[in-house]
Design a protein around this motif. Structure first.
Motif, PDB file in Angstrom:
ATOM      1  N   ALA A  98      -1.232  -6.961   0.648  1.00  0.00           N
ATOM      2  CA  ALA A  98      -1.261  -5.736  -0.155  1.00  0.00           C
ATOM      3  C   ALA A  98      -1.938  -4.657   0.678  1.00  0.00           C
ATOM      4  CB  ALA A  98      -2.030  -5.966  -1.458  1.00  0.00           C
ATOM      5  N   ALA A  99      -1.310  -3.481   0.742  1.00  0.00           N
ATOM      6  CA  ALA A  99      -1.837  -2.412   1.584  1.00  0.00           C
ATOM      7  C   ALA A  99      -1.687  -1.063   0.905  1.00  0.00           C
ATOM      8  CB  ALA A  99      -1.123  -2.397   2.934  1.00  0.00           C
ATOM      9  N   GLY A 100      -2.494  -0.149   1.352  1.00  0.00           N
ATOM     10  CA  GLY A 100      -2.391   1.247   0.972  1.00  0.00           C
ATOM     11  C   GLY A 100      -2.690   2.087   2.195  1.00  0.00           C
ATOM     12  N   CYS A 101      -2.117   3.281   2.280  1.00  0.00           N
ATOM     13  CA  CYS A 101      -2.381   4.158   3.420  1.00  0.00           C
ATOM     14  C   CYS A 101      -2.018   5.591   3.064  1.00  0.00           C
ATOM     15  CB  CYS A 101      -1.601   3.717   4.650  1.00  0.00           C
ATOM     16  SG  CYS A 101       0.174   3.992   4.519  1.00  0.00           S
ATOM     17  N   ASP A 120       5.608  10.004   2.321  1.00  0.00           N
ATOM     18  CA  ASP A 120       4.322  10.674   2.356  1.00  0.00           C
ATOM     19  C   ASP A 120       3.553  10.240   1.116  1.00  0.00           C
ATOM     20  OD1 ASP A 120       2.186  12.324   2.846  1.00  0.00           O
ATOM     21  OD2 ASP A 120       3.209  14.154   2.239  1.00  0.00           O
ATOM     22  N   ARG A 121       2.587   9.394   1.287  1.00  0.00           N
ATOM     23  CA  ARG A 121       1.884   8.795   0.155  1.00  0.00           C
ATOM     24  C   ARG A 121       0.391   9.021   0.263  1.00  0.00           C
ATOM     25  NH1 ARG A 121       3.346   3.472  -0.758  1.00  0.00           N
ATOM     26  NH2 ARG A 121       5.434   3.857  -0.019  1.00  0.00           N
ATOM     27  N   ASP A 122      -0.269   8.911  -0.862  1.00  0.00           N
ATOM     28  CA  ASP A 122      -1.723   8.923  -0.891  1.00  0.00           C
ATOM     29  C   ASP A 122      -2.215   7.490  -0.717  1.00  0.00           C
ATOM     30  OD1 ASP A 122      -1.917  11.652  -1.351  1.00  0.00           O
ATOM     31  OD2 ASP A 122      -1.799  11.404  -3.520  1.00  0.00           O
ATOM     32  N   MET A 123      -3.433   7.353  -0.189  1.00  0.00           N
ATOM     33  CA  MET A 123      -4.007   6.031   0.005  1.00  0.00           C
ATOM     34  C   MET A 123      -4.496   5.500  -1.338  1.00  0.00           C
ATOM     35  SD  MET A 123      -5.977   3.382   0.787  1.00  0.00           S
ATOM     36  CE  MET A 123      -7.541   3.917   0.168  1.00  0.00           C
ATOM     37  N   ILE A 124      -3.801   4.501  -1.828  1.00  0.00           N
ATOM     38  CA  ILE A 124      -4.162   3.808  -3.052  1.00  0.00           C
ATOM     39  C   ILE A 124      -4.181   2.323  -2.722  1.00  0.00           C
ATOM     40  CG2 ILE A 124      -3.469   3.277  -5.417  1.00  0.00           C
ATOM     41  CD1 ILE A 124      -1.974   6.004  -5.399  1.00  0.00           C
ATOM     42  N   ALA A 125      -5.248   1.643  -3.069  1.00  0.00           N
ATOM     43  CA  ALA A 125      -5.334   0.204  -2.807  1.00  0.00           C
ATOM     44  C   ALA A 125      -4.136  -0.499  -3.431  1.00  0.00           C
ATOM     45  CB  ALA A 125      -6.634  -0.362  -3.360  1.00  0.00           C
ATOM     46  N   ALA A 145       0.314  -0.670  11.917  1.00  0.00           N
ATOM     47  CA  ALA A 145       0.479   0.654  12.512  1.00  0.00           C
ATOM     48  C   ALA A 145       0.412   1.661  11.373  1.00  0.00           C
ATOM     49  CB  ALA A 145       1.814   0.748  13.247  1.00  0.00           C
ATOM     50  N   VAL A 146      -0.470   2.639  11.504  1.00  0.00           N
ATOM     51  CA  VAL A 146      -0.622   3.692  10.501  1.00  0.00           C
ATOM     52  C   VAL A 146      -0.321   5.017  11.190  1.00  0.00           C
ATOM     53  CG1 VAL A 146      -2.196   4.851   8.910  1.00  0.00           C
ATOM     54  CG2 VAL A 146      -2.365   2.371   9.234  1.00  0.00           C
ATOM     55  N   ILE A 147       0.537   5.835  10.564  1.00  0.00           N
ATOM     56  CA  ILE A 147       0.936   7.109  11.144  1.00  0.00           C
ATOM     57  C   ILE A 147       0.693   8.225  10.134  1.00  0.00           C
ATOM     58  CG2 ILE A 147       3.341   6.895  10.399  1.00  0.00           C
ATOM     59  CD1 ILE A 147       4.124   8.113  13.163  1.00  0.00           C
ATOM     60  N   ASN A 148       0.265   9.385  10.656  1.00  0.00           N
ATOM     61  CA  ASN A 148      -0.020  10.510   9.777  1.00  0.00           C
ATOM     62  C   ASN A 148       0.152  11.809  10.539  1.00  0.00           C
ATOM     63  OD1 ASN A 148      -0.866  11.444   7.197  1.00  0.00           O
ATOM     64  ND2 ASN A 148      -2.843  11.983   8.076  1.00  0.00           N
ATOM     65  N   GLY A 149       0.618  12.824   9.832  1.00  0.00           N
ATOM     66  CA  GLY A 149       0.706  14.174  10.379  1.00  0.00           C
ATOM     67  C   GLY A 149      -0.508  14.955   9.936  1.00  0.00           C
ATOM     68  N   PRO A 150      -0.303  16.027   9.180  1.00  0.00           N
ATOM     69  CA  PRO A 150      -1.445  16.785   8.676  1.00  0.00           C
ATOM     70  C   PRO A 150      -2.120  16.046   7.518  1.00  0.00           C
ATOM     71  CG  PRO A 150       0.607  17.745   7.896  1.00  0.00           C
ATOM     72  CD  PRO A 150       0.977  16.652   8.853  1.00  0.00           C
ATOM     73  N   ALA A 153      -6.223  10.591   6.914  1.00  0.00           N
ATOM     74  CA  ALA A 153      -5.560   9.334   7.245  1.00  0.00           C
ATOM     75  C   ALA A 153      -6.544   8.196   7.016  1.00  0.00           C
ATOM     76  CB  ALA A 153      -5.086   9.345   8.702  1.00  0.00           C
ATOM     77  N   ASN A 154      -6.183   7.288   6.138  1.00  0.00           N
ATOM     78  CA  ASN A 154      -6.980   6.087   5.953  1.00  0.00           C
ATOM     79  C   ASN A 154      -6.081   4.979   5.437  1.00  0.00           C
ATOM     80  OD1 ASN A 154      -6.774   6.786   3.202  1.00  0.00           O
ATOM     81  ND2 ASN A 154      -8.829   7.609   3.151  1.00  0.00           N
ATOM     82  N   PHE A 155      -6.615   3.760   5.423  1.00  0.00           N
ATOM     83  CA  PHE A 155      -5.814   2.624   4.999  1.00  0.00           C
ATOM     84  C   PHE A 155      -6.719   1.529   4.454  1.00  0.00           C
ATOM     85  CE2 PHE A 155      -7.144   1.369   9.185  1.00  0.00           C
ATOM     86  CZ  PHE A 155      -7.305   0.002   9.098  1.00  0.00           C
ATOM     87  N   CYS A 156      -6.105   0.612   3.732  1.00  0.00           N
ATOM     88  CA  CYS A 156      -6.773  -0.612   3.314  1.00  0.00           C
ATOM     89  C   CYS A 156      -5.704  -1.710   3.285  1.00  0.00           C
ATOM     90  CB  CYS A 156      -7.452  -0.467   1.959  1.00  0.00           C
ATOM     91  SG  CYS A 156      -6.355  -0.079   0.596  1.00  0.00           S
TER      92      CYS A 156
END
Length: 175
Positions: A98-101, A120-125, A145-150, A153-156
């Motif tokens: 299970a991931a969020g980013c 384009d998503r918000d980081m939600i667990a 691999a986590v990718i972000n523009g403007p 940027a975070n992940f779980c």
């Protein structure tokens, strides 16, 4: 975590499945998805020489903005590679990764694709969960691999059992 790969990303709405797969394949530090880099080792991605850092997060998520800021590296328009080793005393069947980013990410377990979070998503667990997986007895490799523009940027990431409860009977290390 590998220092960020600088990307020219103006908008996060380009993170389609195809875009992510193509970008992660092209800007990859190694075709071996079970490779475990050493803390302080370097890797070449395109024309960039980047350093690996061991990180122990006490929070449920990792803030890539803070990570890149602390290194005086780009904070926006980035691709960050992650590798973690999980040691299981016994085989654990029917778990889900299970991931969020923020923005897009892709996750592999023992060299096999487990989960793709596009758009384009918000980081939600637990924003996305994989199909059922098996953590084998002994060493298991998670690669992400986590990718972000403007934007931030975070992940779980974690494993959950068939009831959605966190799987806890394993240990984590970076090498």
């Amino acid at each position: 975590m590998l220092e960020p790969v600088k990307k020219d990303i103006v908008r996060n709405n380009i993170f389609t499945d195809n875009y992510l797969r193509t970008t992660f394949a092209a800007d990859n530090f190694s075709p071996d998805y079970t490779a475990v880099p050493k803390n302080g080792a370097t890797a070449n991605v395109g024309n960039q020489e980047l350093t690996w850092y061991a990180l122990d997060s006490k929070a449920f998520n990792v803030n890539l903005y803070h990570f890149t800021y602390a290194l005086n590296k780009p904070r926006y328009g980035i691709l960050v590679w992650l590798v973690t080793v999980i040691d299981c005393p016994d085989e654990i069947q029917n778990v889900r990764l299970a991931a969020g980013c923020n923005s897009g990410s892709m996750w592999w377990l023992n060299g096999q694709e487990a989960l793709l979070l596009s758009g384009d998503r918000d980081m939600i667990a637990d924003n996305g969960t994989s199909a059922r997986l098996t953590l084998k007895k002994g060493r298991n490799i998670i690669r992400g691999a986590v990718i972000n523009g403007p934007g931030m940027a975070n992940f779980c990431v974690r494993f959950v059992d068939e009831k959605g409860a966190p799987v806890k009977n394993f240990s984590i290390r970076y090498e």
